[in-house]
Design a protein around this motif. Structure first.
Motif, PDB file in Angstrom:
ATOM      1  N   ALA A  21      29.037  36.745 -61.260  1.00 21.56           N
ATOM      2  CA  ALA A  21      29.408  35.548 -60.499  1.00 21.56           C
ATOM      3  C   ALA A  21      28.250  35.070 -59.628  1.00 21.56           C
ATOM      4  N   PHE A  22      27.559  36.010 -58.994  1.00 20.91           N
ATOM      5  CA  PHE A  22      26.406  35.651 -58.159  1.00 20.91           C
ATOM      6  C   PHE A  22      25.308  35.026 -59.013  1.00 20.91           C
ATOM      7  N   ALA A  23      25.022  35.654 -60.159  1.00 19.01           N
ATOM      8  CA  ALA A  23      23.988  35.128 -61.047  1.00 19.01           C
ATOM      9  C   ALA A  23      24.373  33.744 -61.559  1.00 19.01           C
ATOM     10  N   GLY A  24      25.657  33.572 -61.896  1.00 20.27           N
ATOM     11  CA  GLY A  24      26.121  32.273 -62.370  1.00 20.27           C
ATOM     12  C   GLY A  24      25.992  31.196 -61.316  1.00 20.27           C
ATOM     13  N   SER A  25      26.376  31.529 -60.077  1.00 10.55           N
ATOM     14  CA  SER A  25      26.277  30.549 -58.992  1.00 10.55           C
ATOM     15  C   SER A  25      24.817  30.207 -58.696  1.00 10.55           C
ATOM     16  N   LEU A  26      23.946  31.195 -58.788  1.00 12.32           N
ATOM     17  CA  LEU A  26      22.517  30.954 -58.563  1.00 12.32           C
ATOM     18  C   LEU A  26      21.958  30.016 -59.625  1.00 12.32           C
ATOM     19  N   TYR A  27      22.362  30.228 -60.868  1.00 17.02           N
ATOM     20  CA  TYR A  27      21.885  29.350 -61.945  1.00 17.02           C
ATOM     21  C   TYR A  27      22.376  27.913 -61.725  1.00 17.02           C
ATOM     22  N   ILE A  28      23.643  27.766 -61.351  1.00 14.71           N
ATOM     23  CA  ILE A  28      24.188  26.428 -61.113  1.00 14.71           C
ATOM     24  C   ILE A  28      23.406  25.721 -60.005  1.00 14.71           C
TER      25      ILE A  28
ATOM     26  N   ALA B  36      25.789  15.774 -68.721  1.00 15.53           N
ATOM     27  CA  ALA B  36      24.442  16.336 -68.614  1.00 15.53           C
ATOM     28  C   ALA B  36      23.674  16.026 -69.890  1.00 15.53           C
ATOM     29  N   ARG B  37      22.465  15.464 -69.729  1.00 13.62           N
ATOM     30  CA  ARG B  37      21.677  15.096 -70.904  1.00 13.62           C
ATOM     31  C   ARG B  37      21.308  16.325 -71.738  1.00 13.62           C
ATOM     32  N   LYS B  38      20.858  17.388 -71.059  1.00 17.48           N
ATOM     33  CA  LYS B  38      20.490  18.626 -71.744  1.00 17.48           C
ATOM     34  C   LYS B  38      21.538  19.684 -71.421  1.00 17.48           C
ATOM     35  N   ARG B  39      22.133  20.258 -72.457  1.00 16.05           N
ATOM     36  CA  ARG B  39      23.251  21.160 -72.213  1.00 16.05           C
ATOM     37  C   ARG B  39      23.480  22.094 -73.384  1.00 16.05           C
ATOM     38  N   TRP B  40      24.152  23.173 -73.066  1.00 16.64           N
ATOM     39  CA  TRP B  40      24.682  24.038 -74.110  1.00 16.64           C
ATOM     40  C   TRP B  40      26.172  23.740 -74.245  1.00 16.64           C
ATOM     41  N   VAL B  41      26.668  23.697 -75.469  1.00 17.77           N
ATOM     42  CA  VAL B  41      28.094  23.530 -75.720  1.00 17.77           C
ATOM     43  C   VAL B  41      28.585  24.772 -76.453  1.00 17.77           C
ATOM     44  N   PHE B  42      29.467  25.512 -75.823  1.00 15.78           N
ATOM     45  CA  PHE B  42      29.942  26.768 -76.397  1.00 15.78           C
ATOM     46  C   PHE B  42      31.017  26.522 -77.447  1.00 15.78           C
ATOM     47  N   GLY B  43      31.238  27.509 -78.286  1.00 13.39           N
ATOM     48  CA  GLY B  43      32.204  27.387 -79.368  1.00 13.39           C
ATOM     49  C   GLY B  43      33.608  27.772 -78.971  1.00 13.39           C
TER      50      GLY B  43
ATOM     51  N   VAL C 271      27.584  23.840 -70.376  1.00 13.89           N
ATOM     52  CA  VAL C 271      26.726  24.364 -69.307  1.00 13.89           C
ATOM     53  C   VAL C 271      25.437  23.560 -69.319  1.00 13.89           C
ATOM     54  N   PRO C 272      25.132  22.866 -68.219  1.00 13.29           N
ATOM     55  CA  PRO C 272      23.901  22.064 -68.182  1.00 13.29           C
ATOM     56  C   PRO C 272      22.654  22.937 -68.063  1.00 13.29           C
ATOM     57  N   LYS C 273      21.530  22.426 -68.568  1.00 11.89           N
ATOM     58  CA  LYS C 273      20.258  23.130 -68.493  1.00 11.89           C
ATOM     59  C   LYS C 273      19.472  22.689 -67.257  1.00 11.89           C
ATOM     60  N   LEU C 274      18.412  23.426 -66.965  1.00  5.11           N
ATOM     61  CA  LEU C 274      17.551  23.098 -65.830  1.00  5.11           C
ATOM     62  C   LEU C 274      16.775  21.799 -66.085  1.00  5.11           C
ATOM     63  N   PHE C 275      16.270  21.202 -65.009  1.00  3.85           N
ATOM     64  CA  PHE C 275      15.442  19.989 -65.088  1.00  3.85           C
ATOM     65  C   PHE C 275      16.134  18.919 -65.939  1.00  3.85           C
ATOM     66  N   ASN C 276      17.257  18.472 -65.416  1.00  6.35           N
ATOM     67  CA  ASN C 276      18.186  17.686 -66.195  1.00  6.35           C
ATOM     68  C   ASN C 276      18.439  16.326 -65.557  1.00  6.35           C
TER      69      ASN C 276
END
Length: 215
Positions: free
Chosen positions: A12-19, A153-160, A167-172
């Motif tokens: 959860a901490f890692a996820g929040s940091l990434y966001i 989000a222009r750059k993103r991952w879309v899960f199956g 999930v959006p990517k960095l520098f977006n």
């Protein structure tokens, strides 16, 4: 604390940091914020609504907001609730299948205090982007408006997953779009209003994607 709970806290901490990193490295465009501001200015509670697959970055955009998201009592829900805490958001736990009545009472008390609540009307299990009646039932019984919103989000991952979780990517380039509030009257058909809500949610979602040039 069990090892599983400890591990979940780390994730959860890692996820929040990434966001947060996504937010600080991206350009964010806000659309129709006045719709949200008008509801907030009344001092009364209202309901935020977004599709289940579009919730993760909204935590950053609504950090420390006077809002409480409704999150299911599941392992995935436990993780999301812990991520919410890193953004100053205290989740209400429950769904139609687990803890539903307790959650409804907590929703009622929360809205009565003027606090907003967050719903994903196609969650926690789908079908994909189909509005379940729980959201509309609460809005009707408690006489509170529903504010549809979405981010793109222009750059993103879309899960199956069933919800096509994004999930959006960095520098977006990211957009957040608010729609117009929906009011559910005491005599309104929940089935009919579900179709109206679906149209509103699809409209803000499509606009959010269009603004960031998602094909």
């Amino acid at each position: 604390m069990s090892f599983q709970s400890f591990l979940q806290s780390i994730v959860a901490f890692a996820g929040s940091l990434y966001i947060r990193l996504v937010g600080t490295t991206s350009r964010v465009l806000w659309v129709n914020r006045i719709s949200r501001d008008k509801l907030e200015s009344t001092g009364k509670g209202f309901i935020y609504a977004c599709w289940h697959g579009r919730q993760v970055f909204l935590l950053y955009l609504h950090e420390n907001d006077l809002a409480r998201p409704l999150i299911s009592k599941s392992k995935d829900g436990d993780l999301i609730a812990k991520i919410c805490q890193h953004f100053g958001l205290d989740a209400i736990r429950g769904s139609s299948s687990r803890g539903g009545m307790k959650a409804v009472m907590e929703l009622k008390n929360t809205l009565a205090l003027g606090t907003r609540v967050g719903f994903t009307p196609d969650g926690p299990r789908g079908p994909f982007q189909e509005v379940q009646h729980g959201l509309l039932y609460v809005a009707q019984k408690l006489d509170c408006p529903i504010l549809p919103f979405a981010y793109g989000a222009r750059k993103r991952w879309v899960f199956g997953s069933w919800d096509k979780f994004i999930v959006p990517k960095l520098f977006n380039r990211i957009s957040i779009v608010y729609g117009e509030p929906l009011f559910v009257g005491p005599d309104d058909s929940l089935s009919d209003m579900a179709e109206v809500m679906k149209e509103k949610l699809n409209a803000v979602t499509q606009e959010a994607d269009r603004l960031v040039a998602v094909a």
